[in-house]
Design an enzyme around this catalytic site. Structure first.
Site, PDB file in Angstrom:
ATOM      1  N   GLU A 128     -10.715  -2.330   5.406  1.00 49.21           N
ATOM      2  CA  GLU A 128      -9.556  -2.737   6.192  1.00 49.21           C
ATOM      3  C   GLU A 128      -9.830  -2.613   7.688  1.00 49.21           C
ATOM      4  O   GLU A 128      -9.478  -3.482   8.461  1.00 49.21           O
ATOM      5  CB  GLU A 128      -8.343  -1.873   5.836  1.00 49.21           C
ATOM      6  CG  GLU A 128      -7.090  -2.337   6.551  1.00 49.21           C
ATOM      7  CD  GLU A 128      -5.899  -1.411   6.334  1.00 49.21           C
ATOM      8  OE1 GLU A 128      -4.827  -1.914   6.006  1.00 49.21           O
ATOM      9  OE2 GLU A 128      -6.039  -0.182   6.487  1.00 49.21           O
ATOM     10  N   GLN A 169       0.851  -1.190   0.000  1.00 55.14           N
ATOM     11  CA  GLN A 169       0.000   0.000   0.000  1.00 55.14           C
ATOM     12  C   GLN A 169       0.886   1.238   0.000  1.00 55.14           C
ATOM     13  O   GLN A 169       1.607   1.494   0.967  1.00 55.14           O
ATOM     14  CB  GLN A 169      -0.879  -0.031   1.258  1.00 55.14           C
ATOM     15  CG  GLN A 169      -1.791   1.162   1.418  1.00 55.14           C
ATOM     16  CD  GLN A 169      -2.346   1.261   2.839  1.00 55.14           C
ATOM     17  OE1 GLN A 169      -2.103   0.382   3.664  1.00 55.14           O
ATOM     18  NE2 GLN A 169      -3.081   2.309   3.119  1.00 55.14           N
ATOM     19  N   ASN A 201      -5.057   6.646  16.974  1.00 55.90           N
ATOM     20  CA  ASN A 201      -6.145   6.642  17.957  1.00 55.90           C
ATOM     21  C   ASN A 201      -6.688   8.051  18.246  1.00 55.90           C
ATOM     22  O   ASN A 201      -7.880   8.213  18.514  1.00 55.90           O
ATOM     23  CB  ASN A 201      -5.686   5.964  19.246  1.00 55.90           C
ATOM     24  CG  ASN A 201      -5.633   4.444  19.085  1.00 55.90           C
ATOM     25  OD1 ASN A 201      -5.845   3.920  17.982  1.00 55.90           O
ATOM     26  ND2 ASN A 201      -5.348   3.730  20.157  1.00 55.90           N
ATOM     27  N   GLU A 202      -5.816   9.053  18.181  1.00 52.83           N
ATOM     28  CA  GLU A 202      -6.312  10.421  18.429  1.00 52.83           C
ATOM     29  C   GLU A 202      -7.338  10.809  17.358  1.00 52.83           C
ATOM     30  O   GLU A 202      -8.366  11.429  17.650  1.00 52.83           O
ATOM     31  CB  GLU A 202      -5.151  11.436  18.409  1.00 52.83           C
ATOM     32  CG  GLU A 202      -4.168  11.292  19.563  1.00 52.83           C
ATOM     33  CD  GLU A 202      -3.171  10.154  19.384  1.00 52.83           C
ATOM     34  OE1 GLU A 202      -3.088   9.578  18.277  1.00 52.83           O
ATOM     35  OE2 GLU A 202      -2.471   9.818  20.364  1.00 52.83           O
ATOM     36  N   SER A 234       0.777   6.529   2.416  1.00 51.68           N
ATOM     37  CA  SER A 234       1.354   7.510   3.345  1.00 51.68           C
ATOM     38  C   SER A 234       2.642   8.111   2.803  1.00 51.68           C
ATOM     39  O   SER A 234       3.411   7.450   2.101  1.00 51.68           O
ATOM     40  CB  SER A 234       1.661   6.845   4.679  1.00 51.68           C
ATOM     41  OG  SER A 234       0.521   6.231   5.191  1.00 51.68           O
TER      42      SER A 234
HETATM   43  C1  LIG Z   1       2.331  -0.643  11.665  1.00 54.10           C
HETATM   44  C2  LIG Z   1       2.035   0.360  10.585  1.00 54.10           C
HETATM   45  C3  LIG Z   1       1.920  -0.049   9.286  1.00 54.10           C
HETATM   46  C4  LIG Z   1       1.640   0.879   8.289  1.00 54.10           C
HETATM   47  N1  LIG Z   1       1.605   0.439   6.994  1.00 54.10           N
HETATM   48  C5  LIG Z   1       1.358   1.321   6.010  1.00 54.10           C
HETATM   49  C6  LIG Z   1       1.394   0.903   4.649  1.00 54.10           C
HETATM   50  O1  LIG Z   1       1.666  -0.261   4.336  1.00 54.10           O
HETATM   51  N2  LIG Z   1       1.162   1.813   3.690  1.00 54.10           N
HETATM   52  C7  LIG Z   1       0.858   3.097   3.983  1.00 54.10           C
HETATM   53  O2  LIG Z   1       0.606   3.860   3.058  1.00 54.10           O
HETATM   54  N3  LIG Z   1       0.852   3.554   5.253  1.00 54.10           N
HETATM   55  C8  LIG Z   1       1.102   2.689   6.281  1.00 54.10           C
HETATM   56  N4  LIG Z   1       1.128   3.124   7.584  1.00 54.10           N
HETATM   57  C9  LIG Z   1       0.978   4.552   7.845  1.00 54.10           C
HETATM   58  C10 LIG Z   1      -0.247   4.961   8.648  1.00 54.10           C
HETATM   59  O3  LIG Z   1      -1.381   5.012   7.843  1.00 54.10           O
HETATM   60  C11 LIG Z   1       0.091   6.340   9.259  1.00 54.10           C
HETATM   61  O4  LIG Z   1       1.144   6.141  10.175  1.00 54.10           O
HETATM   62  C12 LIG Z   1      -1.068   6.955   9.961  1.00 54.10           C
HETATM   63  O5  LIG Z   1      -2.064   7.328   9.074  1.00 54.10           O
HETATM   64  C13 LIG Z   1      -0.615   8.196  10.776  1.00 54.10           C
HETATM   65  O6  LIG Z   1       0.080   9.078   9.972  1.00 54.10           O
HETATM   66  P1  LIG Z   1       1.535   9.632  10.356  1.00 54.10           P
HETATM   67  O7  LIG Z   1       2.367   8.492  10.762  1.00 54.10           O
HETATM   68  O8  LIG Z   1       1.991  10.499   9.263  1.00 54.10           O
HETATM   69  O9  LIG Z   1       1.302  10.494  11.667  1.00 54.10           O
HETATM   70  P2  LIG Z   1       0.767  11.991  11.748  1.00 54.10           P
HETATM   71  O10 LIG Z   1      -0.467  12.131  10.930  1.00 54.10           O
HETATM   72  O11 LIG Z   1       1.893  12.926  11.482  1.00 54.10           O
HETATM   73  O12 LIG Z   1       0.370  12.066  13.285  1.00 54.10           O
HETATM   74  C14 LIG Z   1       1.355  12.177  14.303  1.00 54.10           C
HETATM   75  C15 LIG Z   1       0.618  12.275  15.637  1.00 54.10           C
HETATM   76  O13 LIG Z   1      -0.197  13.456  15.633  1.00 54.10           O
HETATM   77  C16 LIG Z   1      -1.547  13.111  15.891  1.00 54.10           C
HETATM   78  N5  LIG Z   1      -2.448  13.943  15.066  1.00 54.10           N
HETATM   79  C17 LIG Z   1      -2.331  14.234  13.751  1.00 54.10           C
HETATM   80  N6  LIG Z   1      -3.372  14.981  13.348  1.00 54.10           N
HETATM   81  C18 LIG Z   1      -4.176  15.154  14.435  1.00 54.10           C
HETATM   82  C19 LIG Z   1      -5.429  15.811  14.656  1.00 54.10           C
HETATM   83  N7  LIG Z   1      -6.077  16.440  13.657  1.00 54.10           N
HETATM   84  N8  LIG Z   1      -5.969  15.768  15.891  1.00 54.10           N
HETATM   85  C20 LIG Z   1      -5.332  15.114  16.923  1.00 54.10           C
HETATM   86  N9  LIG Z   1      -4.138  14.464  16.762  1.00 54.10           N
HETATM   87  C21 LIG Z   1      -3.577  14.485  15.544  1.00 54.10           C
HETATM   88  C22 LIG Z   1      -1.698  11.656  15.473  1.00 54.10           C
HETATM   89  O14 LIG Z   1      -2.746  11.025  16.131  1.00 54.10           O
HETATM   90  C23 LIG Z   1      -0.335  11.100  15.885  1.00 54.10           C
HETATM   91  O15 LIG Z   1      -0.330  10.787  17.249  1.00 54.10           O
HETATM   92  C24 LIG Z   1       1.443   2.232   8.609  1.00 54.10           C
HETATM   93  C25 LIG Z   1       1.576   2.651   9.930  1.00 54.10           C
HETATM   94  C26 LIG Z   1       1.886   1.741  10.911  1.00 54.10           C
HETATM   95  C27 LIG Z   1       2.039   2.216  12.333  1.00 54.10           C
END
Ligand SMILES: Cc1cc2nc3c(=O)[nH]c(=O)nc-3n(C[C@H](O)[C@H](O)[C@H](O)COP(=O)(O)OP(=O)(O)OC[C@H]3O[C@@H](n4cnc5c(N)ncnc54)[C@H](O)[C@@H]3O)c2cc1C
Length: 400
Positions: free
Chosen positions: A249, A127, A380-381, A130
């Protein structure tokens, strides 16, 4: 609400359990959605193909590609549960996401081209959604796809970077989102693609995580050419395609809750060999209180899964069901692993490389990995905000 399964589902469960016992590639060493070591990949492909062949995967696919129209809606869930119960490998990759997109939005030609190779596990999919600056706010993704040429020669030239790509190192195909109209509002200028991961310009760099394993990758895309015939759904409608497949999913995470019963048994065994409060841990009041609390939550988790399923079957699903289930499971999973590490006292800092570590270091690895479930598939947030807004009808949070 009914908690027991109907007899036909129990018969199906028995069949799956026997099949898993006979065909699965052995017990997984680590908890969570992990990438196998490369040498295990032939076995993982064989296992995935066998699950399809037996009618346990791709159950809701079109009949001509192996689906079964008479299947009970909970059969897929039972298959995930039984694989989880055996603590063996789920089929790896993003085939369930990508197949949903291709079945719901792809052309007949794409279904014929991609689905049989998913069935046979010749193609493992990853996928590619991100990006470093686009996770929770996925719609702000910056990877660009520019159309060149016309008719049969039309290609999209893609530049950008993806991250968190689980199992990218084992993938043959990628389900990619890229921006095709930068001038359009952010949700409206995105297109979904099927990308051959061996295309020139795809540079995959494995990431080493805190667990010491490599489950994710960075994927750099530099002038990658994708035939226009690999666009999934309409151009600039990628957001609709992606949201539809992600919706499927989220419902899958709950089935992993069955593992928590086994983890609870392991926790009791670990406590049985541990000390706390100056004596055997199982005689220590604080330890017993904590085990009682975790056991209660494991049972509540199972009851919540049943409630959600029962609502799903009767068409009375609540908008926040999935989010509540995912938060509850992921936090409980984290707390159990943390407690398992804590029970080991100072030995809790040992890692699996140390011969003295308890249970082969399973608890330490599970603890370090547990954060993943609180982020993957929606942090979770973000899900808490969804519960507030969609589930409880609270006023929308001010957007920046
Ligand atoms: C085990 C794992 C597997 C994954 N596999 C894939 C994959 O195969 N392909 C893929 O495309 N993606 C994958 N992901 C990515 C996943 O979809 C993202 O990590 C997720 O959507 C969060 O985005 P980010 O990591 O950029 O965090 P961010 O969006 O930058 O968030 C960072 C922190 O800020 C908080 N935050 C952000 N916005 C807000 C808001 N509006 N209000 C309150 N809090 C907020 C979040 O909750 C988090 O705690 C994977 C992630 C994990 C952990």
């Amino acid at each position: 609400m009914r908690l027991e399964s109907p007899p036909e589902l129990e018969a199906f469960r028995k069949k799956v359990r026997a099949f898993v016992a006979e065909n699965a590639p052995g017990v997984k060493r680590h908890a969570g959605v992990r990438a196998p070591e490369p040498e295990l990949m032939p076995e993982i492909r064989r296992w995935t193909a066998a699950l399809h062949e037996a009618g346990f995967l791709g159950i809701d696919w079109p009949v001509e590609y192996g689906g079964r129209p008479d299947a009970h809606p909970l059969e897929s869930h039972i298959v995930v549960e039984e694989i989880t119960r055996a603590r063996t490998w789920q089929p790896i990759g993003a085939a369930s996401l990508a197949s949903a997109a291709i079945i719901d939005f792809g052309t007949d030609e794409q279904r014929a081209r991609f689905l049989p190779r998913m069935r046979s596990a010749e193609d493992i999919w990853c996928q590619l959604f991100s990006e470093p600056g686009a996770g929770s706010d996925l719609a702000s993704l910056q990877t660009r796809a520019r159309l060149e040429g016309e008719g049969d020669d039309a290609v999209y030239v893609v530049d950008g970077q993806k991250v968190w790509t689980t199992n990218g190192q084992h993938s043959d195909m990628g389900y990619l989102l890229a921006r095709t109209d930068p001038a359009a509002p952010k949700h409206k200028g995105i297109t979904a693609f099927a990308l051959d991961m061996r295309s020139p310009g795809v540079d995959l760099r494995p990431l080493r995580e805190i667990t010491g394993t490599t489950d994710f990758n960075e994927v750099f895309l530099d002038g990658v050419r994708i035939p226009a015939s690999n666009v999934i759904g309409a151009v600039n409608q990628g957001w609709t395609v992606a949201m539809s497949s992600l919706g499927r999913e989220r419902s899958g995470v709950a089935a992993h809750g069955v593992e928590l019963f086994a983890v609870l048994d392991d926790l009791l065994e670990l406590a049985g060999g541990s000390t706390a409060g100056g004596g055997p841990a199982l005689n220590d009041s604080a330890t017993r209180q904590r085990i009682g609390e975790l056991a209660t939550r494991v049972h509540v988790n199972a009851a919540m899964v049943h409630l959600t399923q029962s609502r799903m079957l009767s068409g009375t699903e609540e908008p926040a069901d999935g989010a509540i289930g995912k938060i509850f499971f992921s936090e409980l999973n984290h707390d159990m692993a943390e407690f398992g590490v804590g029970l080991q006292g100072t030995d809790g800092i040992l890692t699996e490389a140390d011969p003295a570590v308890r249970a082969g270091g399973w608890w330490q690895d599970a603890y370090l990995y547990a954060r993943a479930y609180t982020i993957a598939g929606g942090a979770n947030e973000i899900l808490r905000t969804q519960i507030a807004e969609r589930g409880l009808g609270l006023p929308r949070e001010p957007r920046p």
